[in-house]
Design a protein around this motif. Structure first.
Motif, PDB file in Angstrom:
ATOM      1  N   GLN B 321       0.832  -1.202   0.000  1.00  0.00           N
ATOM      2  CA  GLN B 321       0.000   0.000   0.000  1.00  0.00           C
ATOM      3  C   GLN B 321       0.871   1.258   0.000  1.00  0.00           C
ATOM      4  O   GLN B 321       0.579   2.232  -0.688  1.00  0.00           O
ATOM      5  CB  GLN B 321      -0.928  -0.002   1.221  1.00  0.00           C
ATOM      6  CG  GLN B 321      -1.978  -1.091   1.177  1.00  0.00           C
ATOM      7  CD  GLN B 321      -3.018  -0.832   0.107  1.00  0.00           C
ATOM      8  OE1 GLN B 321      -3.550   0.265   0.015  1.00  0.00           O
ATOM      9  NE2 GLN B 321      -3.287  -1.832  -0.706  1.00  0.00           N
ATOM     10  N   GLU B 323       3.942   1.328  -1.068  1.00  0.00           N
ATOM     11  CA  GLU B 323       4.686   1.349  -2.334  1.00  0.00           C
ATOM     12  C   GLU B 323       3.808   1.830  -3.474  1.00  0.00           C
ATOM     13  O   GLU B 323       4.244   2.616  -4.318  1.00  0.00           O
ATOM     14  CB  GLU B 323       5.227  -0.046  -2.630  1.00  0.00           C
ATOM     15  CG  GLU B 323       6.328  -0.440  -1.678  1.00  0.00           C
ATOM     16  CD  GLU B 323       6.865  -1.836  -1.952  1.00  0.00           C
ATOM     17  OE1 GLU B 323       6.222  -2.580  -2.718  1.00  0.00           O
ATOM     18  OE2 GLU B 323       7.925  -2.159  -1.389  1.00  0.00           O
ATOM     19  N   ALA B 324       2.551   1.356  -3.497  1.00  0.00           N
ATOM     20  CA  ALA B 324       1.656   1.785  -4.554  1.00  0.00           C
ATOM     21  C   ALA B 324       1.451   3.293  -4.491  1.00  0.00           C
ATOM     22  O   ALA B 324       1.480   3.986  -5.512  1.00  0.00           O
ATOM     23  CB  ALA B 324       0.324   1.055  -4.441  1.00  0.00           C
ATOM     24  N   SER B 325       1.259   3.817  -3.261  1.00  0.00           N
ATOM     25  CA  SER B 325       1.065   5.253  -3.120  1.00  0.00           C
ATOM     26  C   SER B 325       2.306   5.997  -3.567  1.00  0.00           C
ATOM     27  O   SER B 325       2.226   6.996  -4.289  1.00  0.00           O
ATOM     28  CB  SER B 325       0.790   5.621  -1.658  1.00  0.00           C
ATOM     29  OG  SER B 325      -0.217   4.817  -1.144  1.00  0.00           O
ATOM     30  N   ALA B 326       3.467   5.498  -3.130  1.00  0.00           N
ATOM     31  CA  ALA B 326       4.721   6.160  -3.494  1.00  0.00           C
ATOM     32  C   ALA B 326       4.901   6.138  -5.012  1.00  0.00           C
ATOM     33  O   ALA B 326       5.299   7.133  -5.612  1.00  0.00           O
ATOM     34  CB  ALA B 326       5.893   5.476  -2.797  1.00  0.00           C
ATOM     35  N   SER B 327       4.572   5.009  -5.633  1.00  0.00           N
ATOM     36  CA  SER B 327       4.791   4.898  -7.077  1.00  0.00           C
ATOM     37  C   SER B 327       3.877   5.843  -7.846  1.00  0.00           C
ATOM     38  O   SER B 327       4.126   6.140  -9.010  1.00  0.00           O
ATOM     39  CB  SER B 327       4.574   3.450  -7.537  1.00  0.00           C
ATOM     40  OG  SER B 327       3.196   3.176  -7.610  1.00  0.00           O
TER      41      SER B 327
END
Lengths: 254, 453
Positions: B321, B323-327
């Motif tokens: 979660q 990582e997805a936001s960061a990406s």
């Protein structure tokens, strides 16, 4: 190293350039000096046994993993330079994960709209329009208001792709996007990726889907034990691998 | 006065006049005092409270009235007549009795007494000598039903046969019966109540009259307890959240101090913390209203527990979660507020509600330092009635909050578990869900089978 095959795309500056990348997890060296260039519009697939460092390499490109040494360039920005605003860069590099990583508390539409509103500062209406357009592209217009938990794995992954695409990225990274899916659901996701490749998107795809790599990839890269063992056009790599390790690996997965 | 100060001779004259006035007034006072001693001096007129809970005197309900007077100097008393206020009624077995006391010594005082709804008359065989104290107790007298201030009037007869008027007594405040009084008084006469109360356990723990009386009497205490937690807990949430962030800080020193906060507060009894706050702060010259201080102590205590609940909740959110936001280019703060916390809240609601229940129950500890809350109300009722029933009613009041909340938690956990099942296997929806218990049982069965092989 056969760097010859990448020459066919060198009519312009590569969009992603990786120079002598090293990554340690503690004392374990996962990447042992990787060099890779990806041109605009190129589709590169990366294969290799698990633990070969392919996912780590991909995650270094948008700095989800911080390289221990070496450089990653995006256009003319050195993203490994600590002064670079990494969040700004990530807007231009979309990523799709093996485990989808959709936000479970938001609808499919909401998943796509969140970063549009918060990062790109789009209005509610604009964001909604973009979200619906993207969902249509992945064939999920009728699922806009579904929560991730109400979608199948394949549908979730397509929403995840739509979410990344909505940011209008210049490069898309796929980290084993179909590995967690049941075989019958893989196809829908690969179709979306094919469409994307046809549309000229620059893609770096970590995958074990040989068929996909053959059809779509401009270049296939084989990695093992933290280095690029061999790379070339998919047909050449798959049908006539030069290295023992490549042959071994391909023998196992076919 | 300024003139007087200029002439010293004149000022001394005035001084002597002032002294004379002071002496004279003192004499007047003393004389007045001795004149009061002539005749009967009424010392006290009281009625015993006839309320099951509380100290009031209810009109229309029999009570005991006590009247006391001292016989004046050079006087004897042969007979006393006390006139009841108009509207007084007699209960069953009403009577009156006089006691004669010389200081603390009870004297033998043969007497005859008559009583009616209008008055009571006590006639002593031998006149009561001066300086003695006469106490007349009147039993089962129902003062007028209407609320108001009532006095006893009357007269007395000295040994010479001369009748004199009595000074009016001090007023007795009477209230009219409340609904609760009416119900409990009615219950007093019911055979089933009598039967019920003949069992000691039921009488002491589940006294019907006291149940009826306790419910309204403890209501305010219940509200005050509820308010303690309804203010304290929301206050603890932002503190707890802030501490949980500090606990996950990148800086070791901050993590260290946050850990100290959490571990010290969670590692020591709330009771001790209450004592330190209530008895320690006054030493520092800090005086805070005890009710507000109570809220603050509860909030600080709960914040440490909530911090751990929030931290566990945040850390239970899959790394993907973040990582997805960061990406997607989201800042850590955006990720936290729009992605992580909304999911955390759902996950921590059951544990945070449990913490709310704990804190609500712990408000009772504040009774030890005199914060007026439910426990305190119950305690004082138990002290005045000598019966445990108010504590039992108090338990009911606590359960009124805790039981429904416990039920809600269970429902919510079920929902969460179902949601988790769905997200992992969306196509399994049609299959009947196995509960955690069932699942564990089936795992055990499989293991047992394996062991057999």
């Amino acid at each position: 190293m056969t760097s010859m095959s990448s020459l066919q795309h060198t009519n312009e500056q590569p969009v992603v350039r990786i120079i002598d990348l090293h990554k340690y997890f503690g004392s374990l060296e996962v990447l042992k000096g990787v060099d890779l260039e990806v041109s605009r519009g190129e589709v590169v697939t990366i294969m290799g046994p698990s633990g070969s460092g392919k996912s780590t390499l991909l995650r270094c490109i948008n700095l989800l993993e911080k390289p221990t040494s070496g450089q990653v360039w995006f256009d003319d920005i050195c993203i490994t330079d600590p002064k670079t605003n990494i969040n700004k860069l990530r807007e231009h590099v979309g990523m799709v994960f093996q485990s989808f990583n959709l936000f479970p508390h938001l609808s499919a539409k909401g998943n796509i709209m969140l970063a549009l509103k918060k990062v790109l500062k789009r209005s509610q209406e604009e964001a909604e329009q973009i979200a619906l357009d993207q969902l249509a592209k992945v064939g999920l217009s009728d699922r806009a208001d579904y929560r991730p938990s109400q979608l199948s794995g394949g549908q979730q992954q397509r929403v995840a792709i739509a979410r990344a695409l909505a940011m209008d990225p210049q490069v898309m990274l796929f980290d084993e996007a179909t590995s967690a899916l049941d075989p019958e659901l893989v196809r829908g996701v690969l179709d979306v990726m094919r469409e994307l490749a046809k549309g000229g998107m620059t893609m770096i795809v970590v995958t074990h889907e040989m068929g996909f790599a053959r059809d779509v990839a401009d270049r296939a890269v084989f990695m093992d034990e933290g280095v690029i063992v061999e790379q070339g056009c998919p047909e050449a790599l798959f049908d006539n691998p030069q290295h023992e390790r490549t042959r071994d690996f391909l023998g196992h997965i076919i | 006065m300024i003139k007087v100060n200029k002439h010293s001779t004149a000022s001394s004259t005035i001084r002597s006049i002032l002294v004379t006035i002071a002496v004279l007034s003192l004499i007047v006072c003393l004389t007045a005092g001795s004149t009061q001693a002539v005749g009967l001096t009424i010392n006290k007129t009281t009625a015993q409270s006839n309320q099951i809970v509380g100290n009031n005197i209810i009109g229309g309900v029999p009570t005991r009235i006590t009247w006391e007077a001292t016989v004046g100097a050079n006087e004897t008393v042969k007979q006393i007549t006390l006139v009841f206020p108009e509207g007084t009624a007699l209960g069953e077995g009403a009577n009156s009795k006089a006691t004669v006391l010389d200081d603390l010594t009870r004297l033998d005082a043969p007497q005859t007494s008559t009583i009616s709804a209008e008055q009571t008359t006590v006639t002593f065989d031998e006149p009561v000598a001066s300086g003695l104290l006469i106490r007349i107790e009147m039993y089962f007298i129902a003062l007028p039903e209407a609320s108001g201030e009532y006095r006893l009037t009357g007269s007395y007869v000295d040994s010479a046969g001369k009748e004199r008027e009595l000074q009016a007594s001090r007023a007795i405040s009477v209230i009219s019966a409340t609904t609760v009084d009416v119900i409990t008084l009615w219950m007093d006469d019911q055979p089933w109540v009598e039967l019920w109360n003949s069992v000691l356990f039921l009488k002491v723990f589940l006294n019907p009259q006291l149940i009826v009386a306790s419910i309204p009497a403890l209501f305010l205490g219940w509200l005050r307890s509820l308010l303690l937690v309804l203010v304290g807990f929301p206050l603890a949430i932002p503190i707890g959240l802030a501490i949980s962030f500090l606990r996950m800080s990148k800086l070791r020193i901050i993590r260290f101090f946050a850990a100290i906060y959490v571990n010290v507060i969670r590692g020591t009894p709330l009771f001790l913390q209450i004592y330190i706050a209530f008895f320690g702060l006054p030493f520092l010259g800090i005086s805070i209203d005890s009710y507000i201080l109570g809220i603050l102590v509860l909030a600080v205590n709960s914040s440490a527990y909530l911090a751990e609940i929030f931290r566990a909740g945040i850390q239970s959110i899959p790394k993907g979660q973040f990582e997805a936001s960061a990406s997607l280019g989201m800042h850590p703060a955006q990720t936290m507020f729009h992605v992580i916390l909304p999911q955390t809240i759902r996950r921590v609601i059951p544990t945070a509600t449990s913490e709310f229940i704990l804190l609500y129950k712990d408000t009772s500890l504040l009774a030890a330092v005199g914060v007026m809350e439910q426990m305190m109300f119950a305690k004082s009722m138990v002290a005045s009635t000598g019966n445990m029933t108010p504590y039992i009613v108090s338990a009911g009041y606590y359960l009124l909050i805790t039981l429904p909340l416990t039920k809600i938690i269970a429902e919510f956990e079920k929902k969460l578990a179902a949601a988790d099942d769905n997200s992992s296997a969306p196509d399994d929806k049609k299959k009947p869900k196995m509960s955690l218990l069932e699942r564990m049982k089936s795992i055990q069965k499989i293991k047992a089978l394996r062991n057999k092989k």
